[in-house]
Design a protein around this motif. Sequence first.
Motif, mmCIF file in Angstrom:
data_model
loop_
_atom_site.group_PDB
_atom_site.id
_atom_site.type_symbol
_atom_site.label_atom_id
_atom_site.label_comp_id
_atom_site.label_asym_id
_atom_site.label_seq_id
_atom_site.Cartn_x
_atom_site.Cartn_y
_atom_site.Cartn_z
ATOM 1 N N PHE A 94 0.846 -1.042 -0.011
ATOM 2 C CA PHE A 94 0.075 0.111 -0.236
ATOM 3 C C PHE A 94 0.460 1.050 -0.362
ATOM 4 O O PHE A 94 0.249 2.256 0.727
ATOM 5 C CB PHE A 94 -1.263 -0.015 1.007
ATOM 6 N N ARG A 95 2.192 1.170 -0.509
ATOM 7 C CA ARG A 95 3.134 2.026 -0.787
ATOM 8 C C ARG A 95 3.318 3.202 0.809
ATOM 9 O O ARG A 95 3.576 4.225 0.864
ATOM 10 C CB ARG A 95 2.636 3.020 -1.591
ATOM 11 N N GLY A 96 3.029 2.325 1.965
ATOM 12 C CA GLY A 96 3.902 2.540 3.221
ATOM 13 C C GLY A 96 5.198 2.294 3.707
ATOM 14 O O GLY A 96 5.955 2.219 2.538
ATOM 15 N N TYR A 97 5.611 3.493 4.297
ATOM 16 C CA TYR A 97 6.583 3.340 4.897
ATOM 17 C C TYR A 97 6.788 3.604 6.578
ATOM 18 O O TYR A 97 6.018 4.384 7.282
ATOM 19 C CB TYR A 97 7.069 5.173 4.530
ATOM 20 N N GLU A 98 7.833 3.181 7.168
ATOM 21 C CA GLU A 98 7.865 3.096 8.460
ATOM 22 C C GLU A 98 8.669 4.208 8.968
ATOM 23 O O GLU A 98 9.745 4.346 9.199
ATOM 24 C CB GLU A 98 7.938 1.584 9.219
ATOM 25 N N VAL A 99 7.223 4.543 9.726
ATOM 26 C CA VAL A 99 8.240 6.123 10.098
ATOM 27 C C VAL A 99 9.730 5.626 11.551
ATOM 28 O O VAL A 99 10.369 6.095 11.843
ATOM 29 C CB VAL A 99 7.680 7.190 11.021
ATOM 30 N N LYS A 100 8.824 4.986 12.611
ATOM 31 C CA LYS A 100 8.829 4.954 13.666
ATOM 32 C C LYS A 100 8.511 3.534 14.767
ATOM 33 O O LYS A 100 7.467 3.233 14.209
ATOM 34 C CB LYS A 100 9.449 5.988 14.434
ATOM 35 N N THR A 101 8.896 3.029 15.457
ATOM 36 C CA THR A 101 8.226 2.169 16.205
ATOM 37 C C THR A 101 9.028 2.240 17.588
ATOM 38 O O THR A 101 9.174 2.579 18.343
ATOM 39 C CB THR A 101 8.398 0.352 16.013
ATOM 40 N N GLU A 102 7.362 2.250 18.382
ATOM 41 C CA GLU A 102 7.784 2.381 20.132
ATOM 42 C C GLU A 102 6.896 1.176 20.711
ATOM 43 O O GLU A 102 5.845 0.816 20.851
ATOM 44 C CB GLU A 102 7.311 3.487 20.809
ATOM 45 N N GLY A 103 7.656 0.393 21.464
ATOM 46 C CA GLY A 103 6.827 -1.239 21.063
ATOM 47 C C GLY A 103 6.547 -1.881 20.683
ATOM 48 O O GLY A 103 7.017 -2.214 19.351
ATOM 49 N N THR A 104 4.408 -2.147 20.797
ATOM 50 C CA THR A 104 4.184 -2.428 19.588
ATOM 51 C C THR A 104 3.130 -1.545 18.686
ATOM 52 O O THR A 104 2.561 -2.141 17.749
ATOM 53 C CB THR A 104 3.388 -3.374 19.893
ATOM 54 N N THR A 105 3.905 -0.226 18.876
ATOM 55 C CA THR A 105 3.189 0.954 18.360
ATOM 56 C C THR A 105 3.586 1.042 16.944
ATOM 57 O O THR A 105 5.222 1.446 17.247
ATOM 58 C CB THR A 105 3.122 2.160 19.064
ATOM 59 N N PHE A 106 3.269 1.234 15.856
ATOM 60 C CA PHE A 106 3.849 2.011 14.662
ATOM 61 C C PHE A 106 3.390 2.806 14.169
ATOM 62 O O PHE A 106 1.971 3.539 14.136
ATOM 63 C CB PHE A 106 3.450 0.487 13.584
#
Length: 119
Positions: free
Chosen positions: A19-31
């Motif tokens: 879906f043309r997504g980009y992972e900005v950051k994660t914290e624990g199980t939060t995306f």
Amino acid sequence: MGDAIDLHDGVLRRILAKFRGYEVKTEGTTFMVAFWTAWEALSWCLAVQQALVMESWPDELKGQKLSEKVYGEAYDDLPVASPGDEPEGGKQGPLLFHGMRVYMGMEVGEPTGKRAPTT
């Protein structure tokens, strides 16, 4: 719980590129992820929820009330969750939930170019 979290993270990441997504950051199980359009973001959320329901979750989740399978109402024109999944004594509706519970939220808008003080 580590195996379940790894599986969760893998599902989210595996579907992100579709879906043309980009992972900005994660914290624990939060995306925190970003998309080009709101439609792609919403589509990703739905695809992730569907994929998580169908996952084969590790034994560490078995017996935990919040990870049990939840079925909808049975109607003649709706298929059951999967062959062999019918309960004793009758037909059941579609599988609605199974595994880790995941909530998702969306915000729509134009990004700003402000640099965070910690980066």
